[in-house]
Design a protein around this motif. Structure first.
Motif, PDB file in Angstrom:
ATOM      1  N   MET A 271       0.845  -1.201   0.000  1.00 42.45           N
ATOM      2  CA  MET A 271       0.000   0.000   0.000  1.00 42.45           C
ATOM      3  C   MET A 271       0.882   1.254   0.000  1.00 42.45           C
ATOM      4  O   MET A 271       1.777   1.366  -0.822  1.00 42.45           O
ATOM      5  N   ASP A 272       0.622   2.179   0.957  1.00 45.50           N
ATOM      6  CA  ASP A 272       1.419   3.414   0.938  1.00 45.50           C
ATOM      7  C   ASP A 272       2.499   3.410   2.012  1.00 45.50           C
ATOM      8  O   ASP A 272       2.962   4.442   2.454  1.00 45.50           O
ATOM      9  N   THR A 273       2.920   2.196   2.444  1.00 45.67           N
ATOM     10  CA  THR A 273       3.948   2.138   3.491  1.00 45.67           C
ATOM     11  C   THR A 273       5.342   2.406   2.939  1.00 45.67           C
ATOM     12  O   THR A 273       6.265   2.694   3.707  1.00 45.67           O
ATOM     13  N   GLY A 274       5.525   2.216   1.632  1.00 43.87           N
ATOM     14  CA  GLY A 274       6.863   2.327   1.058  1.00 43.87           C
ATOM     15  C   GLY A 274       7.725   1.105   1.329  1.00 43.87           C
ATOM     16  O   GLY A 274       8.900   1.079   0.973  1.00 43.87           O
ATOM     17  N   MET A 275       7.141   0.083   1.970  1.00 44.24           N
ATOM     18  CA  MET A 275       7.938  -1.111   2.285  1.00 44.24           C
ATOM     19  C   MET A 275       7.828  -2.118   1.138  1.00 44.24           C
ATOM     20  O   MET A 275       6.719  -2.450   0.701  1.00 44.24           O
ATOM     21  N   PRO A 276       8.978  -2.610   0.659  1.00 41.91           N
ATOM     22  CA  PRO A 276       8.961  -3.409  -0.567  1.00 41.91           C
ATOM     23  C   PRO A 276       8.365  -4.805  -0.396  1.00 41.91           C
ATOM     24  O   PRO A 276       8.450  -5.405   0.681  1.00 41.91           O
ATOM     25  N   ILE A 277       7.824  -5.283  -1.478  1.00 40.67           N
ATOM     26  CA  ILE A 277       7.237  -6.628  -1.513  1.00 40.67           C
ATOM     27  C   ILE A 277       7.882  -7.441  -2.641  1.00 40.67           C
ATOM     28  O   ILE A 277       8.558  -6.880  -3.504  1.00 40.67           O
ATOM     29  N   VAL A 278       7.649  -8.741  -2.583  1.00 39.03           N
ATOM     30  CA  VAL A 278       7.959  -9.627  -3.712  1.00 39.03           C
ATOM     31  C   VAL A 278       6.676 -10.384  -4.023  1.00 39.03           C
ATOM     32  O   VAL A 278       5.722 -10.364  -3.231  1.00 39.03           O
ATOM     33  N   ILE A 279       6.661 -11.041  -5.177  1.00 39.81           N
ATOM     34  CA  ILE A 279       5.520 -11.895  -5.521  1.00 39.81           C
ATOM     35  C   ILE A 279       6.010 -13.340  -5.550  1.00 39.81           C
ATOM     36  O   ILE A 279       7.020 -13.621  -6.217  1.00 39.81           O
ATOM     37  N   ILE A 280       5.323 -14.225  -4.841  1.00 46.32           N
ATOM     38  CA  ILE A 280       5.683 -15.643  -4.963  1.00 46.32           C
ATOM     39  C   ILE A 280       4.593 -16.356  -5.759  1.00 46.32           C
ATOM     40  O   ILE A 280       3.409 -16.004  -5.694  1.00 46.32           O
TER      41      ILE A 280
ATOM     42  N   MET B 286       6.000  -9.510   1.994  1.00 46.98           N
ATOM     43  CA  MET B 286       7.016  -8.498   2.259  1.00 46.98           C
ATOM     44  C   MET B 286       8.382  -9.026   1.794  1.00 46.98           C
ATOM     45  O   MET B 286       8.649 -10.230   1.861  1.00 46.98           O
ATOM     46  N   ARG B 287       9.212  -8.103   1.326  1.00 51.15           N
ATOM     47  CA  ARG B 287      10.537  -8.496   0.834  1.00 51.15           C
ATOM     48  C   ARG B 287      11.508  -8.571   2.007  1.00 51.15           C
ATOM     49  O   ARG B 287      11.874  -7.549   2.592  1.00 51.15           O
TER      50      ARG B 287
ATOM     51  N   VAL C  69       7.241 -15.202   4.987  1.00 54.51           N
ATOM     52  CA  VAL C  69       6.676 -15.180   6.343  1.00 54.51           C
ATOM     53  C   VAL C  69       5.160 -15.339   6.254  1.00 54.51           C
ATOM     54  O   VAL C  69       4.451 -14.458   5.745  1.00 54.51           O
ATOM     55  N   ALA C  70       4.670 -16.481   6.778  1.00 58.13           N
ATOM     56  CA  ALA C  70       3.241 -16.824   6.641  1.00 58.13           C
ATOM     57  C   ALA C  70       2.426 -16.183   7.763  1.00 58.13           C
ATOM     58  O   ALA C  70       1.769 -16.840   8.566  1.00 58.13           O
ATOM     59  N   SER C  71       2.464 -14.865   7.801  1.00 56.65           N
ATOM     60  CA  SER C  71       1.891 -14.120   8.934  1.00 56.65           C
ATOM     61  C   SER C  71       0.393 -13.891   8.791  1.00 56.65           C
ATOM     62  O   SER C  71      -0.347 -13.948   9.767  1.00 56.65           O
ATOM     63  N   MET C  72      -0.041 -13.573   7.595  1.00 54.24           N
ATOM     64  CA  MET C  72      -1.432 -13.215   7.311  1.00 54.24           C
ATOM     65  C   MET C  72      -2.003 -12.308   8.411  1.00 54.24           C
ATOM     66  O   MET C  72      -3.074 -12.555   8.961  1.00 54.24           O
TER      67      MET C  72
END
Ligand code: F42
Length: 148
Positions: A34-43, A59-60, A70-73
């Motif tokens: 979203m707008d956190t600026g924290m990077p993600i990856v796609i699996i 999350m990356r 990380v299976a946090s959900m």
């Protein structure tokens, strides 16, 4: 027609939209939570029951070319479904972290290795610590290593 090898987008629209944007732009857009600026990856995983292709933003969490999944959900009481896809089809997992996806080998982290990767995960995305407090389950962490 069989679902096998067909892509089934997430039923959560914000998730399927993120995957669509990331893939369409080769990771140039849709690359943060979203707008956190924290990077993600796609699996990419294969559905444990359907055999369908599933794509999941996470999350990356990267360290020396390896990644934690990380299976946090969000600290929900149950593991996300993709956790079971990883267990059922560990040989068919891909990560996209930039323009091109790549195949990875995965293993579930335990013991000291898990503790080390959990620290790295919380450093990358501090809310993971709150998610673990919210739930009685131990949040699983997989380590993904690029296949040569
Ligand atoms: N989730 C995390 O767990 N960790 C993260 O770090 C994380 C970061 C993140 C960043 C951006 C973002 O957009 C989303 C993020 N999420 C993160 C949410 C994540 O992308 C997933 O949406 C979330 O973890 C839930 O995963 P899920 O696999 O449980 O998804 C559900 C909603 C889902 O897709 N269900 C499908 C459905 O149709 O209901 C089934 C998907 C599936 O894989 N089905 C299997 C099959 O065989 O096809 C098995 C079905 C079964 O019942 O066993």
């Amino acid at each position: 027609m069989s679902n096998e090898t067909q892509y089934q987008p997430s039923p959560w629209e914000w998730v399927s939209t993120q995957v669509e944007t990331y893939e369409r732009t080769g990771g140039a857009e849709g690359n943060t939570l979203m707008d956190t600026g924290m990077p993600i990856v796609i699996i990419t995983t294969i559905g444990a029951k359907t055999g369908a292709i599933r794509k999941t933003p996470l999350m990356r969490v990267e360290h020396h070319g390896e990644y934690a999944l990380v299976a946090s959900m969000g600290g929900a009481p149950k593991h996300p479904v993709w956790y079971f896809n990883l267990l059922a089809h560990p040989e068919s997992v891909r990560i996209q972290d930039g323009p091109e996806p790549f195949d990875v080998s995965i293993r579930e982290a335990v013991g000291e290795e898990k503790a080390t990767w959990w620290e790295r995960s919380v450093a990358a995305y501090p809310p993971y610590a709150d998610y673990q407090k919210k739930t009685e389950r131990q949040i699983p962490v997989f380590i993904a290593t690029r296949r040569s």
